[in-house]
Design a protein around this motif. Structure first.
Motif, PDB file in Angstrom:
ATOM      1  N   VAL A 122       0.815  -1.207   0.000  1.00  0.00           N
ATOM      2  CA  VAL A 122       0.000   0.000   0.000  1.00  0.00           C
ATOM      3  C   VAL A 122       0.854   1.263   0.000  1.00  0.00           C
ATOM      4  O   VAL A 122       0.581   2.208  -0.749  1.00  0.00           O
ATOM      5  N   VAL A 123       1.882   1.278   0.805  1.00  0.00           N
ATOM      6  CA  VAL A 123       2.734   2.462   0.831  1.00  0.00           C
ATOM      7  C   VAL A 123       3.421   2.646  -0.521  1.00  0.00           C
ATOM      8  O   VAL A 123       3.485   3.754  -1.057  1.00  0.00           O
ATOM      9  N   GLY A 124       3.884   1.539  -1.083  1.00  0.00           N
ATOM     10  CA  GLY A 124       4.516   1.612  -2.399  1.00  0.00           C
ATOM     11  C   GLY A 124       3.556   2.130  -3.453  1.00  0.00           C
ATOM     12  O   GLY A 124       3.902   2.992  -4.264  1.00  0.00           O
ATOM     13  N   LEU A 125       2.343   1.614  -3.448  1.00  0.00           N
ATOM     14  CA  LEU A 125       1.365   2.038  -4.435  1.00  0.00           C
ATOM     15  C   LEU A 125       0.923   3.476  -4.221  1.00  0.00           C
ATOM     16  O   LEU A 125       0.754   4.233  -5.178  1.00  0.00           O
ATOM     17  N   ASP A 126       0.730   3.821  -2.974  1.00  0.00           N
ATOM     18  CA  ASP A 126       0.282   5.177  -2.683  1.00  0.00           C
ATOM     19  C   ASP A 126       1.315   6.204  -3.115  1.00  0.00           C
ATOM     20  O   ASP A 126       0.967   7.269  -3.615  1.00  0.00           O
ATOM     21  N   ARG A 127       2.546   5.837  -2.926  1.00  0.00           N
ATOM     22  CA  ARG A 127       3.606   6.745  -3.347  1.00  0.00           C
ATOM     23  C   ARG A 127       3.524   6.951  -4.862  1.00  0.00           C
ATOM     24  O   ARG A 127       3.604   8.065  -5.360  1.00  0.00           O
ATOM     25  N   GLN A 128       3.339   5.867  -5.544  1.00  0.00           N
ATOM     26  CA  GLN A 128       3.251   5.914  -7.007  1.00  0.00           C
ATOM     27  C   GLN A 128       2.054   6.740  -7.487  1.00  0.00           C
ATOM     28  O   GLN A 128       2.141   7.518  -8.423  1.00  0.00           O
ATOM     29  N   THR A 129       0.914   6.555  -6.822  1.00  0.00           N
ATOM     30  CA  THR A 129      -0.334   7.134  -7.334  1.00  0.00           C
ATOM     31  C   THR A 129      -0.636   8.521  -6.783  1.00  0.00           C
ATOM     32  O   THR A 129      -1.034   9.406  -7.527  1.00  0.00           O
ATOM     33  N   TYR A 130      -0.460   8.674  -5.474  1.00  0.00           N
ATOM     34  CA  TYR A 130      -0.921   9.922  -4.864  1.00  0.00           C
ATOM     35  C   TYR A 130       0.197  10.811  -4.328  1.00  0.00           C
ATOM     36  O   TYR A 130       0.015  12.009  -4.169  1.00  0.00           O
ATOM     37  N   ASN A 131       1.317  10.217  -3.974  1.00  0.00           N
ATOM     38  CA  ASN A 131       2.360  11.015  -3.329  1.00  0.00           C
ATOM     39  C   ASN A 131       3.740  10.751  -3.910  1.00  0.00           C
ATOM     40  O   ASN A 131       4.633  10.278  -3.212  1.00  0.00           O
ATOM     41  N   PRO A 132       3.918  11.080  -5.175  1.00  0.00           N
ATOM     42  CA  PRO A 132       5.215  10.792  -5.813  1.00  0.00           C
ATOM     43  C   PRO A 132       6.369  11.564  -5.185  1.00  0.00           C
ATOM     44  O   PRO A 132       7.528  11.223  -5.414  1.00  0.00           O
ATOM     45  N   GLU A 133       6.042  12.578  -4.399  1.00  0.00           N
ATOM     46  CA  GLU A 133       7.140  13.368  -3.822  1.00  0.00           C
ATOM     47  C   GLU A 133       7.793  12.676  -2.632  1.00  0.00           C
ATOM     48  O   GLU A 133       8.875  13.049  -2.214  1.00  0.00           O
ATOM     49  N   ARG A 134       7.124  11.655  -2.092  1.00  0.00           N
ATOM     50  CA  ARG A 134       7.717  10.967  -0.947  1.00  0.00           C
ATOM     51  C   ARG A 134       8.910  10.128  -1.394  1.00  0.00           C
ATOM     52  O   ARG A 134       8.872   9.490  -2.438  1.00  0.00           O
TER      53      ARG A 134
END
Lengths: 229, 229
Positions: free
Chosen positions: B192-204
DNA sequence: CTATTTGAACTGACCGGTCAGTTTAATTAG
DNA sequence: CTAATTAAACTGACCGGTCAGTTCAAATAG
Protein backbone atom coordinates in the motif's frame (compact mmCIF):
# COMPACT_ATOMS: atom_id res chain seq x y z
CA UNK A 1 -41.03 8.11 -20.69
CA UNK A 2 -38.97 7.75 -17.54
CA UNK A 3 -40.10 10.97 -15.99
CA UNK A 4 -37.33 12.83 -14.24
CA UNK A 5 -34.46 10.68 -12.99
CA UNK A 6 -33.32 12.02 -9.61
CA UNK A 7 -29.61 11.47 -9.57
CA UNK A 8 -29.22 10.24 -13.11
CA UNK A 9 -26.14 11.35 -14.91
CA UNK A 10 -27.55 10.56 -18.37
CA UNK A 11 -25.54 9.05 -21.20
CA UNK A 12 -25.03 10.63 -24.55
CA UNK A 13 -28.34 12.37 -25.04
CA UNK A 14 -27.56 15.98 -24.32
CA UNK A 15 -30.91 16.76 -22.80
CA UNK A 16 -30.82 19.69 -20.39
CA UNK A 17 -32.16 17.88 -17.33
CA UNK A 18 -33.81 21.08 -16.15
CA UNK A 19 -34.02 21.83 -12.46
CA UNK A 20 -32.16 18.85 -11.12
CA UNK A 21 -29.43 19.72 -8.66
CA UNK A 22 -26.90 16.88 -8.17
CA UNK A 23 -27.38 15.72 -4.61
CA UNK A 24 -29.92 18.12 -3.31
CA UNK A 25 -33.03 16.53 -1.92
CA UNK A 26 -31.67 13.32 -0.41
CA UNK A 27 -33.64 13.46 2.83
CA UNK A 28 -36.83 14.76 1.41
CA UNK A 29 -36.95 11.99 -1.11
CA UNK A 30 -39.89 9.66 -0.81
CA UNK A 31 -39.41 6.72 1.48
CA UNK A 32 -39.80 4.26 -1.33
CA UNK A 33 -36.86 5.67 -3.25
CA UNK A 34 -34.62 5.68 -0.23
CA UNK A 35 -35.42 2.05 0.43
CA UNK A 36 -34.72 1.17 -3.18
CA UNK A 37 -31.39 2.91 -3.13
CA UNK A 38 -30.45 1.14 0.08
CA UNK A 39 -31.33 -2.25 -1.41
CA UNK A 40 -29.24 -1.43 -4.46
CA UNK A 41 -26.32 -0.35 -2.28
CA UNK A 42 -26.48 -3.57 -0.31
CA UNK A 43 -26.71 -5.77 -3.37
CA UNK A 44 -23.97 -4.06 -5.33
CA UNK A 45 -21.66 -3.83 -2.34
CA UNK A 46 -21.88 -7.58 -2.00
CA UNK A 47 -21.55 -8.48 -5.66
CA UNK A 48 -19.02 -5.87 -6.72
CA UNK A 49 -16.94 -6.41 -3.60
CA UNK A 50 -16.60 -10.08 -4.35
CA UNK A 51 -16.14 -10.12 -8.08
CA UNK A 52 -15.09 -6.63 -9.03
CA UNK A 53 -17.10 -3.94 -10.76
CA UNK A 54 -16.29 -5.14 -14.24
CA UNK A 55 -17.41 -8.70 -13.52
CA UNK A 56 -20.89 -7.84 -12.32
CA UNK A 57 -23.72 -6.95 -14.65
CA UNK A 58 -26.37 -4.37 -13.96
CA UNK A 59 -28.97 -7.09 -14.45
CA UNK A 60 -27.42 -9.13 -11.65
CA UNK A 61 -27.38 -6.18 -9.30
CA UNK A 62 -31.00 -5.36 -10.05
CA UNK A 63 -32.10 -8.95 -9.52
CA UNK A 64 -30.16 -9.29 -6.29
CA UNK A 65 -31.77 -6.10 -5.03
CA UNK A 66 -35.19 -7.39 -6.00
CA UNK A 67 -35.63 -4.49 -8.36
CA UNK A 68 -35.82 -4.04 -12.08
CA UNK A 69 -32.97 -2.95 -14.27
CA UNK A 70 -34.84 0.19 -15.24
CA UNK A 71 -34.90 1.25 -11.61
CA UNK A 72 -31.14 1.18 -11.45
CA UNK A 73 -30.94 3.57 -14.35
CA UNK A 74 -33.78 5.65 -13.01
CA UNK A 75 -31.94 6.11 -9.72
CA UNK A 76 -28.32 6.27 -10.76
CA UNK A 77 -28.20 6.92 -14.45
CA UNK A 78 -25.27 4.61 -15.07
CA UNK A 79 -23.39 1.71 -13.62
CA UNK A 80 -20.40 3.94 -13.13
CA UNK A 81 -22.38 6.46 -11.10
CA UNK A 82 -23.82 3.67 -8.98
CA UNK A 83 -20.32 2.58 -8.06
CA UNK A 84 -19.23 6.13 -7.31
CA UNK A 85 -22.13 6.67 -4.95
CA UNK A 86 -21.49 3.27 -3.42
CA UNK A 87 -17.95 4.32 -2.57
CA UNK A 88 -19.17 7.55 -1.04
CA UNK A 89 -21.77 5.66 0.94
CA UNK A 90 -19.21 3.25 2.38
CA UNK A 91 -16.76 5.96 3.29
CA UNK A 92 -19.48 7.89 5.10
CA UNK A 93 -20.15 4.85 7.25
CA UNK A 94 -16.47 4.21 7.90
CA UNK A 95 -15.76 7.82 8.80
CA UNK A 96 -18.63 7.86 11.23
CA UNK A 97 -17.27 4.73 12.89
CA UNK A 98 -13.76 6.07 13.15
CA UNK A 99 -14.97 9.26 14.75
CA UNK A 100 -17.06 7.43 17.33
CA UNK A 101 -15.23 7.86 20.65
CA UNK A 102 -14.40 4.59 22.34
CA UNK A 103 -16.03 5.24 25.70
CA UNK A 104 -14.72 7.99 27.95
CA UNK A 105 -14.63 11.54 26.63
CA UNK A 106 -11.08 12.64 27.27
CA UNK A 107 -8.68 9.78 26.82
CA UNK A 108 -5.08 8.92 26.29
CA UNK A 109 -4.30 9.54 22.59
CA UNK A 110 -2.64 6.15 22.18
CA UNK A 111 -5.67 4.39 23.60
CA UNK A 112 -7.88 6.50 21.37
CA UNK A 113 -5.78 5.38 18.45
CA UNK A 114 -6.21 1.80 19.52
CA UNK A 115 -9.95 2.29 19.68
CA UNK A 116 -9.98 3.78 16.26
CA UNK A 117 -8.05 0.92 14.73
CA UNK A 118 -10.39 -1.46 16.49
CA UNK A 119 -13.30 0.37 14.89
CA UNK A 120 -11.61 0.00 11.55
CA UNK A 121 -11.20 -3.75 12.09
CA UNK A 122 -14.85 -4.07 13.02
CA UNK A 123 -15.82 -2.17 9.91
CA UNK A 124 -13.67 -4.43 7.71
CA UNK A 125 -15.28 -7.45 9.30
CA UNK A 126 -18.77 -6.07 8.80
CA UNK A 127 -18.28 -4.73 5.30
CA UNK A 128 -15.53 -6.88 3.80
CA UNK A 129 -16.98 -6.25 0.38
CA UNK A 130 -16.41 -2.56 0.71
CA UNK A 131 -12.82 -3.13 1.68
CA UNK A 132 -12.34 -5.38 -1.32
CA UNK A 133 -13.94 -2.84 -3.61
CA UNK A 134 -11.68 -0.15 -2.22
CA UNK A 135 -8.39 -1.96 -2.69
CA UNK A 136 -9.48 -3.36 -6.02
CA UNK A 137 -10.36 -0.10 -7.69
CA UNK A 138 -8.13 2.35 -5.90
CA UNK A 139 -4.68 2.92 -7.48
CA UNK A 140 -5.94 2.29 -10.99
CA UNK A 141 -4.38 5.01 -13.09
CA UNK A 142 -7.08 6.15 -15.50
CA UNK A 143 -9.91 4.96 -13.33
CA UNK A 144 -13.44 6.17 -13.89
CA UNK A 145 -13.50 6.89 -10.17
CA UNK A 146 -10.15 8.61 -9.97
CA UNK A 147 -11.66 11.83 -8.69
CA UNK A 148 -13.95 10.04 -6.29
CA UNK A 149 -11.08 8.12 -4.76
CA UNK A 150 -8.90 11.18 -4.39
CA UNK A 151 -11.57 12.97 -2.41
CA UNK A 152 -12.60 10.03 -0.27
CA UNK A 153 -9.06 8.97 0.44
CA UNK A 154 -8.10 12.38 1.74
CA UNK A 155 -11.19 12.46 3.94
CA UNK A 156 -10.21 9.20 5.57
CA UNK A 157 -6.56 10.15 5.88
CA UNK A 158 -7.59 13.37 7.58
CA UNK A 159 -9.28 11.36 10.31
CA UNK A 160 -6.18 9.26 10.84
CA UNK A 161 -3.95 12.30 10.67
CA UNK A 162 -5.94 13.93 13.45
CA UNK A 163 -5.50 10.93 15.73
CA UNK A 164 -1.78 10.76 14.99
CA UNK A 165 -1.50 14.46 15.66
CA UNK A 166 -2.97 13.97 19.12
CA UNK A 167 -0.43 11.27 19.86
CA UNK A 168 2.38 13.50 18.68
CA UNK A 169 1.15 16.23 21.00
CA UNK A 170 1.08 13.94 24.03
CA UNK A 171 4.24 11.91 23.45
CA UNK A 172 7.72 12.44 22.12
CA UNK A 173 7.74 10.98 18.63
CA UNK A 174 10.43 10.16 16.12
CA UNK A 175 10.84 13.36 14.10
CA UNK A 176 12.65 11.57 11.29
CA UNK A 177 9.53 9.64 10.32
CA UNK A 178 7.37 11.37 7.73
CA UNK A 179 3.92 11.90 9.15
CA UNK A 180 2.23 11.32 5.81
CA UNK A 181 3.99 8.06 5.11
CA UNK A 182 3.15 6.85 8.58
CA UNK A 183 -0.52 7.61 8.13
CA UNK A 184 -0.52 5.86 4.80
CA UNK A 185 1.10 2.82 6.35
CA UNK A 186 -1.54 2.67 9.06
CA UNK A 187 -4.31 3.24 6.56
CA UNK A 188 -3.04 0.48 4.30
CA UNK A 189 -2.32 -1.92 7.11
CA UNK A 190 -5.90 -1.60 8.35
CA UNK A 191 -7.32 -2.60 4.99
CA UNK A 192 -4.87 -5.37 4.28
CA UNK A 193 -4.86 -6.91 7.73
CA UNK A 194 -8.63 -6.74 7.86
CA UNK A 195 -8.98 -8.34 4.46
CA UNK A 196 -6.36 -10.95 5.07
CA UNK A 197 -8.09 -11.98 8.22
CA UNK A 198 -11.32 -12.36 6.31
CA UNK A 199 -9.82 -14.27 3.41
CA UNK A 200 -6.85 -16.26 4.61
CA UNK A 201 -6.73 -16.21 8.41
CA UNK A 202 -10.19 -16.20 9.93
CA UNK A 203 -8.77 -17.65 13.13
CA UNK A 204 -6.96 -14.43 13.96
CA UNK A 205 -8.74 -12.29 16.49
CA UNK A 206 -9.71 -8.71 16.19
CA UNK A 207 -7.36 -7.79 19.01
CA UNK A 208 -4.39 -9.55 17.47
CA UNK A 209 -4.91 -7.49 14.36
CA UNK A 210 -5.22 -4.28 16.31
CA UNK A 211 -2.08 -5.06 18.27
CA UNK A 212 -0.08 -5.72 15.12
CA UNK A 213 -1.13 -2.44 13.58
CA UNK A 214 -0.55 -0.58 16.82
CA UNK A 215 3.07 -1.71 16.64
CA UNK A 216 3.46 1.05 14.07
CA UNK A 217 2.41 3.62 16.62
CA UNK A 218 4.54 2.16 19.37
CA UNK A 219 7.48 2.33 17.01
CA UNK A 220 6.68 5.93 16.20
CA UNK A 221 6.51 7.02 19.82
CA UNK A 222 10.00 7.36 21.20
CA UNK A 223 9.32 5.90 24.65
CA UNK A 224 5.72 5.50 25.84
CA UNK A 225 6.31 3.94 29.23
CA UNK A 226 7.51 0.36 28.85
CA UNK A 227 5.45 -1.11 26.04
CA UNK A 228 4.18 -3.71 28.50
CA UNK A 229 2.70 -1.55 31.19
CA UNK B 1 -2.67 -27.29 -37.70
CA UNK B 2 -1.66 -25.88 -34.38
CA UNK B 3 0.88 -28.44 -33.37
CA UNK B 4 1.80 -28.65 -29.72
CA UNK B 5 1.27 -25.60 -27.55
CA UNK B 6 4.18 -25.44 -25.12
CA UNK B 7 2.82 -24.04 -21.93
CA UNK B 8 -0.80 -24.03 -22.94
CA UNK B 9 -3.06 -25.10 -20.15
CA UNK B 10 -5.78 -25.96 -22.64
CA UNK B 11 -9.26 -25.39 -21.47
CA UNK B 12 -10.83 -28.25 -19.66
CA UNK B 13 -8.35 -31.10 -20.06
CA UNK B 14 -6.62 -31.67 -16.73
CA UNK B 15 -3.14 -31.79 -18.15
CA UNK B 16 -0.39 -33.21 -15.90
CA UNK B 17 2.27 -30.71 -16.97
CA UNK B 18 4.94 -33.41 -16.74
CA UNK B 19 8.49 -32.39 -15.92
CA UNK B 20 7.78 -28.75 -15.36
CA UNK B 21 9.53 -27.61 -12.24
CA UNK B 22 8.91 -23.95 -11.43
CA UNK B 23 11.81 -22.62 -13.42
CA UNK B 24 13.20 -25.76 -14.98
CA UNK B 25 13.38 -25.89 -18.75
CA UNK B 26 13.08 -22.20 -19.31
CA UNK B 27 16.43 -21.91 -20.97
CA UNK B 28 16.04 -24.83 -23.30
CA UNK B 29 12.91 -23.41 -24.77
CA UNK B 30 13.39 -22.01 -28.25
CA UNK B 31 14.61 -18.48 -28.14
CA UNK B 32 11.70 -17.17 -30.15
CA UNK B 33 9.13 -18.52 -27.74
CA UNK B 34 10.94 -17.19 -24.71
CA UNK B 35 11.12 -13.77 -26.28
CA UNK B 36 7.46 -13.87 -27.16
CA UNK B 37 6.45 -14.87 -23.66
CA UNK B 38 8.55 -12.08 -22.23
CA UNK B 39 6.93 -9.55 -24.52
CA UNK B 40 3.51 -10.82 -23.51
CA UNK B 41 4.43 -10.61 -19.83
CA UNK B 42 5.61 -7.06 -20.22
CA UNK B 43 2.55 -5.97 -22.15
CA UNK B 44 0.01 -7.63 -19.92
CA UNK B 45 1.72 -6.51 -16.74
CA UNK B 46 1.38 -2.95 -17.93
CA UNK B 47 -2.18 -3.14 -19.20
CA UNK B 48 -3.67 -5.42 -16.58
CA UNK B 49 -1.90 -3.62 -13.78
CA UNK B 50 -3.42 -0.34 -14.83
CA UNK B 51 -6.92 -1.29 -15.78
CA UNK B 52 -7.54 -4.66 -14.17
CA UNK B 53 -7.68 -8.08 -15.78
CA UNK B 54 -11.34 -7.83 -16.67
CA UNK B 55 -10.91 -4.50 -18.41
CA UNK B 56 -8.19 -5.58 -20.80
CA UNK B 57 -8.88 -7.62 -23.89
CA UNK B 58 -6.64 -10.32 -25.20
CA UNK B 59 -6.50 -8.42 -28.47
CA UNK B 60 -5.09 -5.39 -26.71
CA UNK B 61 -2.45 -7.45 -24.97
CA UNK B 62 -1.47 -9.12 -28.21
CA UNK B 63 -1.27 -5.82 -30.06
CA UNK B 64 0.78 -4.19 -27.30
CA UNK B 65 3.17 -7.12 -27.38
CA UNK B 66 3.45 -6.86 -31.14
CA UNK B 67 2.05 -10.33 -31.53
CA UNK B 68 -1.18 -11.84 -32.78
CA UNK B 69 -4.04 -12.92 -30.63
CA UNK B 70 -3.55 -16.51 -31.66
CA UNK B 71 -0.05 -16.45 -30.24
CA UNK B 72 -1.40 -15.63 -26.83
CA UNK B 73 -3.59 -18.70 -26.94
CA UNK B 74 -0.80 -20.76 -28.41
CA UNK B 75 1.47 -19.88 -25.51
CA UNK B 76 -0.92 -19.70 -22.60
CA UNK B 77 -4.09 -21.48 -23.55
CA UNK B 78 -6.38 -18.93 -21.96
CA UNK B 79 -6.48 -15.41 -20.67
CA UNK B 80 -6.85 -16.77 -17.17
CA UNK B 81 -3.72 -18.89 -17.45
CA UNK B 82 -1.79 -15.92 -18.79
CA UNK B 83 -2.67 -13.96 -15.69
CA UNK B 84 -1.76 -16.86 -13.42
CA UNK B 85 1.66 -17.20 -15.00
CA UNK B 86 2.07 -13.45 -14.88
CA UNK B 87 1.51 -13.51 -11.13
CA UNK B 88 4.00 -16.31 -10.72
CA UNK B 89 6.50 -14.44 -12.84
CA UNK B 90 6.20 -11.29 -10.76
CA UNK B 91 6.48 -13.11 -7.47
CA UNK B 92 9.61 -14.88 -8.63
CA UNK B 93 11.21 -11.53 -9.33
CA UNK B 94 10.08 -10.05 -6.03
CA UNK B 95 11.26 -13.03 -4.02
CA UNK B 96 14.64 -12.89 -5.64
CA UNK B 97 14.91 -9.21 -4.75
CA UNK B 98 13.89 -9.74 -1.18
CA UNK B 99 16.44 -12.47 -0.71
CA UNK B 100 19.26 -10.38 -2.13
CA UNK B 101 21.46 -9.47 0.82
CA UNK B 102 21.97 -5.75 1.24
CA UNK B 103 25.74 -5.67 1.26
CA UNK B 104 27.68 -7.35 4.03
CA UNK B 105 27.12 -11.04 4.69
CA UNK B 106 26.39 -11.23 8.39
CA UNK B 107 24.42 -8.22 9.49
CA UNK B 108 22.23 -6.89 12.21
CA UNK B 109 18.75 -8.41 11.70
CA UNK B 110 17.03 -5.06 12.02
CA UNK B 111 19.26 -3.58 9.36
CA UNK B 112 18.66 -6.62 7.21
CA UNK B 113 14.96 -6.04 7.64
CA UNK B 114 15.40 -2.44 6.59
CA UNK B 115 17.27 -3.55 3.51
CA UNK B 116 14.52 -5.99 2.67
CA UNK B 117 11.80 -3.39 2.94
CA UNK B 118 13.92 -1.09 0.84
CA UNK B 119 14.13 -3.81 -1.79
CA UNK B 120 10.37 -4.14 -1.64
CA UNK B 121 9.95 -0.39 -2.18
CA UNK B 122 12.29 -0.51 -5.15
CA UNK B 123 10.32 -3.38 -6.60
CA UNK B 124 7.03 -1.53 -6.18
CA UNK B 125 8.55 1.49 -7.91
CA UNK B 126 9.89 -0.60 -10.76
CA UNK B 127 6.84 -2.82 -11.23
CA UNK B 128 3.92 -0.72 -9.98
CA UNK B 129 1.65 -2.59 -12.33
CA UNK B 130 2.40 -5.85 -10.62
CA UNK B 131 1.57 -4.35 -7.26
CA UNK B 132 -1.71 -3.04 -8.60
CA UNK B 133 -2.54 -6.39 -10.10
CA UNK B 134 -1.78 -8.07 -6.81
CA UNK B 135 -3.95 -5.89 -4.61
CA UNK B 136 -6.69 -5.76 -7.21
CA UNK B 137 -7.18 -9.46 -7.65
CA UNK B 138 -6.09 -10.84 -4.31
CA UNK B 139 -8.87 -11.16 -1.69
CA UNK B 140 -11.55 -11.86 -4.26
CA UNK B 141 -13.52 -14.72 -2.83
CA UNK B 142 -14.23 -17.09 -5.70
CA UNK B 143 -11.36 -15.84 -7.78
CA UNK B 144 -10.08 -17.81 -10.72
CA UNK B 145 -6.64 -17.36 -9.21
CA UNK B 146 -7.56 -18.26 -5.66
CA UNK B 147 -5.16 -21.20 -5.61
CA UNK B 148 -2.40 -19.24 -7.29
CA UNK B 149 -2.68 -16.45 -4.76
CA UNK B 150 -2.69 -18.81 -1.80
CA UNK B 151 0.56 -20.39 -2.92
CA UNK B 152 2.31 -17.18 -3.89
CA UNK B 153 1.19 -15.31 -0.82
CA UNK B 154 2.60 -17.96 1.49
CA UNK B 155 5.88 -17.96 -0.40
CA UNK B 156 6.26 -14.25 0.10
CA UNK B 157 5.14 -14.36 3.71
CA UNK B 158 7.71 -17.06 4.37
CA UNK B 159 10.46 -14.70 3.30
CA UNK B 160 9.17 -11.99 5.60
CA UNK B 161 8.66 -14.48 8.41
CA UNK B 162 12.27 -15.53 8.16
CA UNK B 163 13.50 -11.99 8.50
CA UNK B 164 11.20 -11.33 11.45
CA UNK B 165 12.39 -14.56 13.04
CA UNK B 166 15.96 -13.34 12.88
CA UNK B 167 15.00 -10.12 14.60
CA UNK B 168 13.17 -12.05 17.30
CA UNK B 169 16.27 -14.14 17.89
CA UNK B 170 18.52 -11.13 18.28
CA UNK B 171 16.25 -8.79 20.21
CA UNK B 172 13.67 -9.02 22.95
CA UNK B 173 10.30 -8.70 21.25
CA UNK B 174 6.77 -8.17 22.43
CA UNK B 175 5.41 -11.67 23.00
CA UNK B 176 1.82 -10.49 23.03
CA UNK B 177 1.94 -9.56 19.36
CA UNK B 178 0.94 -12.35 17.00
CA UNK B 179 3.78 -13.06 14.65
CA UNK B 180 1.45 -13.85 11.76
CA UNK B 181 -0.54 -10.66 12.09
CA UNK B 182 2.65 -8.67 12.28
CA UNK B 183 4.00 -10.21 9.10
CA UNK B 184 0.72 -9.55 7.35
CA UNK B 185 0.80 -5.95 8.45
CA UNK B 186 4.31 -5.50 7.10
CA UNK B 187 3.42 -7.26 3.89
CA UNK B 188 0.36 -5.13 3.37
CA UNK B 189 2.04 -1.91 4.33
CA UNK B 190 4.76 -2.53 1.73
CA UNK B 191 2.24 -2.85 -1.06
CA UNK B 192 0.00 0.00 0.00
CA UNK B 193 2.73 2.46 0.83
CA UNK B 194 4.52 1.61 -2.40
CA UNK B 195 1.37 2.04 -4.43
CA UNK B 196 0.28 5.18 -2.68
CA UNK B 197 3.61 6.75 -3.35
CA UNK B 198 3.25 5.91 -7.01
CA UNK B 199 -0.33 7.13 -7.33
CA UNK B 200 -0.92 9.92 -4.86
CA UNK B 201 2.36 11.01 -3.33
CA UNK B 202 5.22 10.79 -5.81
CA UNK B 203 7.14 13.37 -3.82
CA UNK B 204 7.72 10.97 -0.95
CA UNK B 205 11.13 9.37 -0.94
CA UNK B 206 11.94 5.72 -0.84
CA UNK B 207 13.61 6.16 2.53
CA UNK B 208 10.61 7.90 4.07
CA UNK B 209 8.49 4.95 3.07
CA UNK B 210 10.96 2.46 4.47
CA UNK B 211 11.17 4.36 7.73
CA UNK B 212 7.40 4.43 8.12
CA UNK B 213 7.13 0.70 7.59
CA UNK B 214 10.08 0.03 9.85
CA UNK B 215 8.14 1.71 12.64
CA UNK B 216 6.25 -1.55 12.85
CA UNK B 217 9.44 -3.41 13.64
CA UNK B 218 10.64 -0.82 16.11
CA UNK B 219 7.33 -1.13 17.87
CA UNK B 220 7.67 -4.90 17.93
CA UNK B 221 11.12 -4.88 19.46
CA UNK B 222 10.84 -4.14 23.16
CA UNK B 223 13.87 -1.89 23.48
CA UNK B 224 16.54 -1.93 20.79
CA UNK B 225 18.86 0.69 22.23
CA UNK B 226 17.32 4.11 21.97
CA UNK B 227 15.51 4.08 18.65
CA UNK B 228 17.82 6.87 17.52
CA UNK B 229 21.26 5.40 18.09
C1' DC C 1 26.77 -25.30 -50.78
C1' DT C 2 21.89 -25.43 -52.31
C1' DA C 3 17.27 -27.55 -52.37
C1' DT C 4 13.75 -29.69 -49.82
C1' DT C 5 11.24 -30.93 -45.91
C1' DT C 6 9.36 -30.55 -41.42
C1' DG C 7 6.89 -28.84 -37.66
C1' DA C 8 6.76 -25.44 -34.15
C1' DA C 9 5.41 -20.70 -33.97
C1' DC C 10 2.43 -17.47 -35.46
C1' DT C 11 -1.53 -15.13 -37.88
C1' DG C 12 -6.02 -12.86 -38.18
C1' DA C 13 -10.69 -13.44 -39.71
C1' DC C 14 -14.56 -15.27 -37.71
C1' DC C 15 -18.34 -16.96 -34.44
C1' DG C 16 -21.33 -17.35 -30.63
C1' DG C 17 -22.44 -15.09 -26.81
C1' DT C 18 -22.68 -11.25 -23.52
C1' DC C 19 -23.56 -6.84 -21.72
C1' DA C 20 -24.40 -1.72 -20.92
C1' DG C 21 -27.55 1.20 -21.95
C1' DT C 22 -32.20 2.77 -24.17
C1' DT C 23 -36.91 2.93 -24.79
C1' DT C 24 -41.72 2.32 -24.02
C1' DA C 25 -46.14 1.21 -22.29
C1' DA C 26 -48.30 -0.35 -18.33
C1' DT C 27 -48.63 -0.51 -13.15
C1' DT C 28 -48.28 0.96 -8.44
C1' DA C 29 -47.70 3.80 -4.46
C1' DG C 30 -48.01 8.24 -1.94
C1' DC D 1 -52.47 13.30 -10.10
C1' DT D 2 -47.59 12.50 -10.17
C1' DA D 3 -43.44 10.26 -9.12
C1' DA D 4 -41.50 5.81 -8.88
C1' DT D 5 -41.21 1.34 -10.57
C1' DT D 6 -41.72 -2.57 -13.68
C1' DA D 7 -41.08 -5.77 -17.42
C1' DA D 8 -39.62 -6.65 -21.71
C1' DA D 9 -37.81 -5.94 -26.00
C1' DC D 10 -34.05 -4.01 -28.55
C1' DT D 11 -29.33 -2.18 -30.13
C1' DG D 12 -24.93 -1.96 -30.99
C1' DA D 13 -20.60 -2.81 -29.54
C1' DC D 14 -17.33 -5.86 -27.76
C1' DC D 15 -14.88 -10.00 -26.41
C1' DG D 16 -13.00 -14.72 -25.46
C1' DG D 17 -11.91 -18.44 -27.84
C1' DT D 18 -11.28 -21.17 -32.33
C1' DC D 19 -9.19 -22.65 -36.47
C1' DA D 20 -7.61 -23.03 -41.20
C1' DG D 21 -3.86 -21.25 -43.15
C1' DT D 22 1.05 -18.95 -43.35
C1' DT D 23 5.86 -18.14 -41.96
C1' DC D 24 10.32 -19.39 -40.78
C1' DA D 25 14.38 -21.55 -38.85
C1' DA D 26 16.61 -25.60 -38.48
C1' DA D 27 17.37 -30.24 -40.00
C1' DT D 28 18.15 -33.25 -43.77
C1' DA D 29 19.12 -34.57 -48.41
C1' DG D 30 21.41 -34.22 -52.68
Amino acid sequence: MTSDPPGAGKGRTAEPLPTQGPAAAKVLRPARTTATRQKLFDASMELIGERGAANVTVDEIATAAGVSKGTVYYNFGSKSELVAQLLRHGVDILKERLLTPGAGPAKDPLLAMEDMIGQAMDFMAQYPSFARLWVSENWRTPSEWQGTFTVLRSELLAVIAHAVENVAKAYPVDPTVSRGSLETAIFGACFVVGLDRQTYNPERTRDQSVAAIMAIMRGYVLRPHAAQE
